[in-house]
Scaffold this active site. Structure first.
Site, PDB file in Angstrom:
ATOM      1  N   VAL A 262      18.567   1.624 -67.317  1.00  0.00           N
ATOM      2  CA  VAL A 262      19.167   0.726 -68.316  1.00  0.00           C
ATOM      3  C   VAL A 262      19.369   1.437 -69.652  1.00  0.00           C
ATOM      4  O   VAL A 262      19.395   0.810 -70.698  1.00  0.00           O
ATOM      5  CB  VAL A 262      18.314  -0.553 -68.495  1.00  0.00           C
ATOM      6  N   ARG A 264      18.967   4.904 -72.488  1.00  0.00           N
ATOM      7  CA  ARG A 264      17.967   5.764 -73.114  1.00  0.00           C
ATOM      8  C   ARG A 264      17.805   5.362 -74.570  1.00  0.00           C
ATOM      9  O   ARG A 264      18.726   4.817 -75.171  1.00  0.00           O
ATOM     10  CB  ARG A 264      18.396   7.241 -73.003  1.00  0.00           C
ATOM     11  N   HIS A 436      50.797  27.001 -60.913  1.00  0.00           N
ATOM     12  CA  HIS A 436      50.967  26.229 -59.697  1.00  0.00           C
ATOM     13  C   HIS A 436      50.381  26.997 -58.520  1.00  0.00           C
ATOM     14  O   HIS A 436      50.525  28.211 -58.456  1.00  0.00           O
ATOM     15  CB  HIS A 436      52.462  25.993 -59.441  1.00  0.00           C
TER      16      HIS A 436
END
Ligand code: FAD
Length: 853
Positions: A262, A264, A436
């Site tokens: 939940v 820090r 590419h």
């Protein structure tokens, strides 16, 4: 013997060790104190161990799919303990690496738990260490919530040490940490269920990206419950059960392990921070914009100050803090392009503004998407889930944000980060040759798609907001006669223009500036916050202008009035639109306070055609006839006689306007000062003389430069009403200035205001600023007018640190855009260089031309 250092950093995480290394590079004697292993949460129990294990999970997934690639292995299995060993090996290697770096960099590593023991002292295991400056970098710890059965859960530290892979894992909390573990264990074959209280997991990520992730998780047998509140965790049948409620209904999940993720919280335990004068707010260390805490010589960075709790942000802040400490530079962290990477499968990464966020801010945006399914490289990798999305400003095309879910998203975000940080446009991205076949081509294609010209997908129709050519004249640029960008501006009759009523472009004012209108109440909130914003904009504008000056983008002499924002805003805002302003040079802030478009101001400094004076005036002769901003004069105090002339003109025309003349204390030691005051008094001219006494008289402390350091007393010699105000106090300057200006308006008697303030920098960027004592500087800095005003607003509940931080971020983005505009604006054409120089007359008077050289 007591050890002593220039800079002692408490905490050896990515914030602390990087700060110490940079401090040593800058010549400081530096030390890091670490109670555990260097590398902090990041190396020991955060970024690195999780990514090492995620790599095992990724390889396992790929290996299982090997047959598709023609790689056949009869048995793909998973050796969890080998994965844990590898993870430990990677961590060890990096920890040793950091130790080696500290040693090689000349940073002392002191083992132990540090405590702040007051006045430059840090205590470690009973020993005192002296430090000229201290940096708190103690990071964060796992957050706990008062949940029934919380003791049955494990946290992110413990899950990294699990000896076995759980068959079922419940994850309470859909934040980054929870989602990374969910992705990892789901890939390893665990049945994962996530329970999140909010309507979406990863609430900071655009919903379309999250949908791809949750779909992938579901394909691995995982489930996500949103809008679900966990009630308790209980033992049941040899395992655990998580009970939750959602939409009024109850539900439960069985699991062997429950991860409580939940969030820090900043960690300052045992530091004795408050006893040392360091203010904490909901556990986090409070810092100002330079990362200085409320205690002298103590700074703080990283997770412990809250905000964006990420390793790279901690390191960045570490560098900023020590550069500020050593005086190497004056840095205010700029977070607008801080990337966030989430190592789920597929990976997620984003930077800058999200689509929804940008729209909520009222920005008109265009969006381009490119799916990895159309990327040749993604197909060769066999990872074609996800897409790249770019969000750009609809008119300028500037990239505001990029959002990627897909293969190597966490690497791909780097190019977008560079673009957002530097205000690049979609076109600049697509005109860059991309190799590419690579994944980065997808960013280029998304940029093309946003402009309706993608090559490798069919283009959707894009919003038709016509982009403004980057070289266009900003809205507030002066409507002077002559040609601007090939267009003939409306010819103006100068005299009519100077006598017609002026419509202000500055933010609207209350009906009158009275003590009531400036009270720190809810009714006045909008106006007060606008004033705060304007001061911040001026400050940041000046700071970034300095940088541009050192990059040789700004020529001549770049004057600064950093620290004088309250006198500038407080002096100029009370004026009526028809009043005339004559200022000395270093008037960038004055121009912005008057409502001149900051883009045009920066373009002026850059010497560009789009500047207030078409790039002909620089910082010395900024001019805007519309706003009755009459520009300055290069010679110290040279504009004071011009203000007398302005006063004469008003008197002659029998107008009710006032001339407002701002100058520095240096100008008060010259003859023109005395002559101008004298004339204005003898002839009863409506001039308000406003001395910005920033305590430097042209490179000299004012006490040494002037026989009378209290400058307002000089005006008494001319039988003129003169007052001294606290120039660091915005509301005081505004009230007193209003009072004096309105008196002058009613009786046409000149008056004099001395605003006592302090310039935080030397006279200009190139000024070594050696002529004020360090004690003086420290004393004045504490009275920072912006910080003082923020404290007032905060104390009266009108704004809080979160708000100020948001404003700073927005202003950073705005100034970034201002610089981009100036940079991309066209230079004046050589043949036009003499236009506008003489109020537009030059081009009409060929006899004046000749050979300028
Ligand atoms: P920390 O790294 O927490 O370091 C603080 C150090 O101070 C610690 O070593 C501590 O022992 C020491 N200390 C504390 N008090 C004292 C004292 N009194 N005396 C001496 N020493 C003291 N961030 C990312 O950017 N990317 C990621 O992928 C990522 N993954 C994460 C995964 C997990 C599971 C977790 C928990 C965090 C993750 N983070 C990630 C966040 C990241 O680890 C932190 O933001 C970062 O470590 C903060 O750095 P810091 O230097 O501020 O503090």
């Amino acid at each position: 013997m007591t050890q002593s250092f220039d800079i002692v950093v408490i905490g050896g995480g990515p914030g602390g060790y990087v700060a110490a290394l940079r401090a040593a590079q800058l010549g400081a004697k530096a030390a890091v104190i670490e109670r555990d292993r260097v590398g902090g949460t990041c190396l020991v129990r955060g970024c690195i161990p999780t990514k090492a294990l995620l790599q095992s999970a990724e390889l396992y997934t790929l290996a299982k799919a090997g047959a598709q690639f023609g790689v056949v292995s009869p048995q793909v299995g998973l050796d969890w303990s080998a994965a844990l060993d590898r993870k430990a090996g990677v961590v060890d290697k990096l920890v040793k690496g950091v130790e080696g770096l500290l040693k090689a960099g000349g940073v002392s590593l002191i083992r132990g738990t540090a405590r702040l023991a007051g006045s430059g002292t840090v205590e470690v295991s009973g020993e005192s260490i002296q430090a000229k400056d201290i940096v708190i970098a103690t990071g964060s710890a796992v957050a706990r919530i008062p949940l029934k059965g919380a003791e049955l859960t494990i946290d992110s530290d413990q899950i990294l040490e699990l000896k076995e892979i759980p068959g079922r894992l419940a994850v309470i909390g859909g934040g980054v940490v929870g989602m990374e573990f969910a992705a990892m264990f789901a890939a390893l074959g665990t049945k994962v269920t996530v329970i999140e209280m909010l309507p979406q997991v990863l609430p900071m990520v655009d919903a379309d990206l999250v949908a791809v992730y949750t779909k992938h998780l579901a394909s691995l047998g995982g489930a996500v419950h949103t809008n679900a509140k966990v009630e308790e965790v209980v033992k049941r049948g040899g395992g655990l059960q998580v009970r939750f409620s959602s939409g009024g209904e109850g539900g439960s999940i069985e699991a062997e392990q429950v991860l409580l993720a939940v969030g820090r919280v900043p960690y300052t335990q045992g530091l004795d921070a408050e006893a040392a004068g360091v203010k904490l707010e909901r556990g986090r260390v409070v810092v100002d914009e330079h990362l200085h805490t409320t205690a002298e010589g103590i700074w703080a960075i990283g997770d412990v100050i809250g905000g964006i709790m990420l390793a790279h942000v901690a390191s960045y802040e570490g560098v900023c803090a020590v550069e500020n400490i050593t005086g190497h530079s004056d840095r205010i962290p700029d977070y607008h392009a801080a990337p966030n990477c989430i190592y789920t499968d597929p990976e997620i990464a984003h930077v800058g503004l999200g689509e929804k966020e940008a729209k909520e801010k009222g920005l008109e945006v265009k969006v381009g998407r490119f799916p990895f399914a159309a990327s040749a490289r993604a197909l060769t990798l066999g990872q074609s889930e996800g897409f790249v999305k770019v969000v750009a400003d609809a008119s300028s095309g500037r990239l505001l944000g990029a959002h990627i879910i897909g293969p190597r998203a966490t690497d791909l975000i780097a190019e977008a980060t560079l673009a957002v940080q530097n205000g690049l446009t979609l076109e600049q991205i697509d005109l860059t040759i991309h190799a590419h076949p690579t994944l980065p081509e997808s960013l280029m294609e998304a940029a093309l798609a946003a402009q309706g010209r993608a090559i490798h997908i069919t283009n959707r129709r894009v919003a038709t907001a016509t982009p403004v050519p980057v070289a266009a004249v900003p809205a507030a640029a002066p409507a002077a006669s002559g040609e601007v960008n090939g267009q003939t501006a409306k010819a103006q009759n100068r005299e009519q223009q100077m006598t017609a009523p002026v419509k202000s472009k500055a933010p609207p004012l209350p009906a009158a500036i009275t003590p009531k209108a400036l009270e720190l109440t809810k009714q006045n909130r909008d106006f007060l916050l606008r004033l705060h914003r304007q001061m911040q904009l001026i400050r940041r504008f000046e700071e970034r202008a300095q940088e541009q000056y050192t990059k040789a983008k700004i020529g001549g002499y770049c004057h600064l009035n950093i620290g004088e924002e309250a006198t500038v805003v407080g002096g100029i805002v009370p004026l009526k639109p028809n009043d005339y302003i004559f200022t000395s040079y270093r008037e960038h802030g004055h121009a912005i306070a008057r409502g001149i478009d900051p883009k045009a101001v920066m373009a002026e400094l850059f010497g560009k055609e789009t500047g207030t004076s078409h790039g002909r005036g620089g910082s010395m002769h900024m001019f805007d006839a519309d706003l009755r901003f009459m520009g300055g004069y290069g010679i110290v105090g040279g504009h004071l006689p011009l203000a007398v002339g302005g006063g004469w003109a008003i008197k002659y025309k029998k107008q009710k306007d006032v001339v407002f003349c701002m100058f520095g204390d240096g100008a008060t030691n010259i003859g023109a000062f005395h002559e101008s005051l004298n004339m204005s008094k003898i002839f009863k001219l409506p001039v308000v003389w406003f001395c910005v006494n920033n305590r430097y008289g042209m490179g000299t402390p004012v006490e040494d430069a002037s026989a009378v350091a209290d400058i307002y007393k000089k005006a008494c010699a001319y039988d003129m009403e003169s007052i001294q105000v606290d120039g660091m106090n915005l509301r005081e300057v505004m009230l007193k200035t209003t009072e004096i200006v309105e008196k002058t308006r009613s009786d046409s008697e000149p008056r004099f205001i001395e605003a006592l303030c302090y310039r935080f920098k030397g006279h200009s960027v190139v000024d070594p600023d050696k002529y004020r004592s360090a004690e003086d500087k420290e004393k004045f800095r504490k009275a920072d007018p912006i910080v003082a005003f923020e404290h007032e607003l905060e104390k009266s509940g009108l704004a809080d640190e979160e708000y100020f931080k948001k404003v700073r971020q927005e202003i950073d983005a705005e100034v970034q855009e201002i610089i981009r505009f100036a940079d991309e604006s066209p230079d004046p054409k050589p043949e036009d260089l003499y236009k506008y120089v003489y109020a537009g007359e030059w081009e009409n008077r060929p006899e004046l031309r000749g050979d300028p050289l």
